[in-house]
Structures are given as structure tokens and as C-alpha cells.
Design a protein around this motif. Sequence first.
Motif, PDB file in Angstrom:
ATOM      1  N   GLY A  72       0.821  -1.196   0.000  1.00 38.67           N
ATOM      2  CA  GLY A  72       0.000   0.000   0.000  1.00 38.67           C
ATOM      3  C   GLY A  72       0.860   1.254   0.000  1.00 38.67           C
ATOM      4  N   VAL A  73       0.219   2.371  -0.266  1.00 35.89           N
ATOM      5  CA  VAL A  73       0.918   3.656  -0.361  1.00 35.89           C
ATOM      6  C   VAL A  73       1.601   4.015   0.942  1.00 35.89           C
ATOM      7  CG1 VAL A  73       0.624   6.124  -0.755  1.00 35.89           C
ATOM      8  CG2 VAL A  73      -0.629   4.487  -2.162  1.00 35.89           C
ATOM      9  N   MET A  74       0.889   3.840   2.078  1.00 39.24           N
ATOM     10  CA  MET A  74       1.451   4.241   3.364  1.00 39.24           C
ATOM     11  C   MET A  74       2.597   3.315   3.775  1.00 39.24           C
ATOM     12  SD  MET A  74      -0.035   6.963   3.937  1.00 39.24           S
ATOM     13  CE  MET A  74       0.788   7.263   5.495  1.00 39.24           C
ATOM     14  N   GLY A  75       2.458   2.037   3.488  1.00 37.61           N
ATOM     15  CA  GLY A  75       3.538   1.117   3.820  1.00 37.61           C
ATOM     16  C   GLY A  75       4.810   1.461   3.075  1.00 37.61           C
ATOM     17  N   GLN A  76       4.663   1.777   1.789  1.00 39.17           N
ATOM     18  CA  GLN A  76       5.825   2.162   0.993  1.00 39.17           C
ATOM     19  C   GLN A  76       6.421   3.479   1.479  1.00 39.17           C
ATOM     20  OE1 GLN A  76       5.210   1.919  -3.252  1.00 39.17           O
ATOM     21  NE2 GLN A  76       3.839   0.158  -3.065  1.00 39.17           N
ATOM     22  N   ALA A  77       5.555   4.402   1.870  1.00 36.07           N
ATOM     23  CA  ALA A  77       6.033   5.696   2.361  1.00 36.07           C
ATOM     24  C   ALA A  77       6.852   5.515   3.639  1.00 36.07           C
ATOM     25  CB  ALA A  77       4.847   6.626   2.613  1.00 36.07           C
ATOM     26  N   ARG A  78       6.413   4.602   4.515  1.00 34.67           N
ATOM     27  CA  ARG A  78       7.140   4.385   5.774  1.00 34.67           C
ATOM     28  C   ARG A  78       8.512   3.780   5.522  1.00 34.67           C
ATOM     29  NH1 ARG A  78       1.822   2.656   7.465  1.00 34.67           N
ATOM     30  NH2 ARG A  78       0.902   4.254   8.793  1.00 34.67           N
ATOM     31  N   ILE A  79       8.593   2.851   4.587  1.00 32.94           N
ATOM     32  CA  ILE A  79       9.897   2.265   4.264  1.00 32.94           C
ATOM     33  C   ILE A  79      10.816   3.300   3.627  1.00 32.94           C
ATOM     34  CG2 ILE A  79      10.961   0.807   2.525  1.00 32.94           C
ATOM     35  CD1 ILE A  79       9.698  -1.482   3.534  1.00 32.94           C
ATOM     36  N   GLN A  80      10.277   4.091   2.729  1.00 30.31           N
ATOM     37  CA  GLN A  80      11.095   5.123   2.078  1.00 30.31           C
ATOM     38  C   GLN A  80      11.588   6.137   3.101  1.00 30.31           C
ATOM     39  OE1 GLN A  80       8.419   6.495  -0.964  1.00 30.31           O
ATOM     40  NE2 GLN A  80       8.821   4.769  -2.321  1.00 30.31           N
ATOM     41  N   SER A  81      10.722   6.502   4.033  1.00 32.60           N
ATOM     42  CA  SER A  81      11.117   7.438   5.088  1.00 32.60           C
ATOM     43  C   SER A  81      12.221   6.841   5.947  1.00 32.60           C
ATOM     44  CB  SER A  81       9.903   7.783   5.953  1.00 32.60           C
ATOM     45  OG  SER A  81      10.278   8.602   7.036  1.00 32.60           O
ATOM     46  N   PHE A  82      12.081   5.567   6.302  1.00 29.47           N
ATOM     47  CA  PHE A  82      13.097   4.899   7.114  1.00 29.47           C
ATOM     48  C   PHE A  82      14.436   4.892   6.383  1.00 29.47           C
ATOM     49  CE2 PHE A  82      15.401   1.104   8.552  1.00 29.47           C
ATOM     50  CZ  PHE A  82      15.356   1.264   9.932  1.00 29.47           C
ATOM     51  N   GLN A  83      14.400   4.556   5.108  1.00 32.80           N
ATOM     52  CA  GLN A  83      15.637   4.507   4.339  1.00 32.80           C
ATOM     53  C   GLN A  83      16.283   5.886   4.212  1.00 32.80           C
ATOM     54  OE1 GLN A  83      17.419   2.188   3.567  1.00 32.80           O
ATOM     55  NE2 GLN A  83      18.857   2.990   2.060  1.00 32.80           N
TER      56      GLN A  83
END
Length: 331
Positions: free
Chosen positions: A101-112
Motif C-alpha cells: 500500500g501507499v502508506m507502507g511504501q512511504a514508511r519504508i522510504q522514510s526509514f531509508q
Amino acid sequence: MANMIAHGFSVLDNPSKHTSSTTLSELDTTTHDYDSSSMSDCESSISGPNNDPDPSFHDGLIRLHEGDRVYDLLRRRLVSVLGLVGAQAEVVAIHRNSVRGVMGQARIQSFQIFVKATASKCGGDANVKFAWYAGSKEDLCKIVEQGFGNPNNNGLYGRGIYFSPDDSPMECLKDSVVDKDGLRHLLLCRLVLGKTEVVHPGSEQYHPSSEEFDSGVDNLTVPKKYIVWCTNMNTHILPEYIISFKAPSTLNGFASVRDSSRTPTSPWMPFTNLISVLSKFLPPATIALISKYHRDHKEKKISRVELIQRVRQIAGDKLLIAAIKAYRTRY
């Protein structure tokens, strides 16, 4: 072990420590790499026969199965680091964050992004660690779905989210909740710790003390707690796996068994003298907290075992043993 009688403190022998060569370093090559292609792979894998979400969990979690390399690694690691409890524990299920999902991807990108930024700030090493967090099944599923919210700890080390290092899950396991099926649940996360600073018990800290630091620990050499400040809780933490297991029904009393309540036969010192000695090494806020716990015990608000655990957690066995030895030498 350090052990306390009603108004004094004593030293007992340390039990042997359980060690294991099992580590989680292999997860670095088996989990997703935090990029868009791997996130797409995660999403597409949901339709596979061995990756169906468990209906009893949030649908953002993918169940792993026995025989899967990550499943077997996580099971061996948890059992090994739990020592005596682990020998009687049974891992029932392991679920992976699907990060779909969009939010899951956003959280991973933010973490990275914060991994790279922290590495740049800290000379190339973001100090990323695996760590355990305990809670109810509902709480952990909510964290995977929405991220962390207000801390539910006692604030002993300031206002932040407390984790137990990968090799020391017992502290957070005490906060685990047994569900209706008799299972406990632990959340395994990756943390961006960056440069850590010592946070003393009784601290009211809620963010890094300066731009030099990123997170807190209770001990720089052998930390038993990682503290991620609330300001960083949803950028520096990546929830990855929920491990569900059955543990001995005596788990809640495990620390009590470990910290025997028998009257100690080894040398001891009056508690007031102990506080006086510790005040030379620990900050005033920490000494005030120890004194409060001592008053609570005298007023029968907490048990002697609870007092033992809290003082040992605050001061550490090494300092307590040194204080008692110094007292005995002097008197």
C-alpha cells in the motif's frame, strides 16, 4: 546477583549466562532492501500459497511457515536468547510486515532516508540494530499498520519508546500480554540508533540532548535498553516481524525466581549507606528515584523483590557489587 534484605543490600553469586552463536545478521540478506522494487515483490508475493495472511491477524501481515529460512532463523534466535524460558517456549507463528500500500511504501522510504541521513551525519554508520518490543497482539498489529503512538512505558528513562536489544528480550518480555489463546507476542524492529547517549533512570529527557546524539541507551558498553525519542518514533523505527509463542506460565515470576528472595548469606550493607555511596556516582535525579523506591518498599507499596529489580536496573550489578565491597572493606 545483588540481593536486598529489608533495609540492606547483599551480593550473591551470579548464575551462568546462556550464550548462543545464533544471530540475526543473516536477516540483512533475506529481508527486503527498502526499495520500490522489493516492495512490489512483497506485494506480489501475497498471492503465493505460503504467504496468505493469517485471518486472526491484521491483513497487512504475511504469515511465514516452518522451513522458510527467515522463519527458522527467527525461531532459533528467540529460543536461544530467552535462555531457560526459551527452552520451554514454543514458537507458534511468525508474521512479516507486508509493507504494501501507499502508506507502507512511504514508511519504508522514510526509514531509508533517515538511514542514509544518519549514516552521513555519523561518519558512514547509521548504527542500525534489531530490537524487540512487547505488547498485546492488537497493539502490535496497530503499530505495524499505523506506527507508534504515545509511549506506554513507565517513563523511567524519559519520554520515548523503549526496546530490548536483539540478544536481551527478557526485559521487554515482562511487558508482553497473554492473549485468549495463551500466546505472547513480540515485535522485532530495525532501529536507526545513530550516535547514542546514556540516559539515566529518573530522567525527564524527551529528545536528544544535542545535535550530536540521535538516541539513548541505559549503558553504552552493554545496553539493555534502547530509547528512541518520540520525535523520531515513526522515522527511526521499522516494524518487521511479529513472533507469537507460548511461554511457561511462570514467566511473570521468572525474575523473582532468578532474584532469589531467600535471606542472603553473603556480606551486605545498610540501604541508607548504599544510597550514600551511590550518590557519588549517579546523578541526583537517579538517587532521588532510588530513594523513592526505598520509601515505597518501607511503606509496603512495592515488594522487596520489586525493589531489588528496580535498584539493580537503575544502578547495575557492577556498581552495586563495588559499593558493597568498598563498604565491607571500610567497616
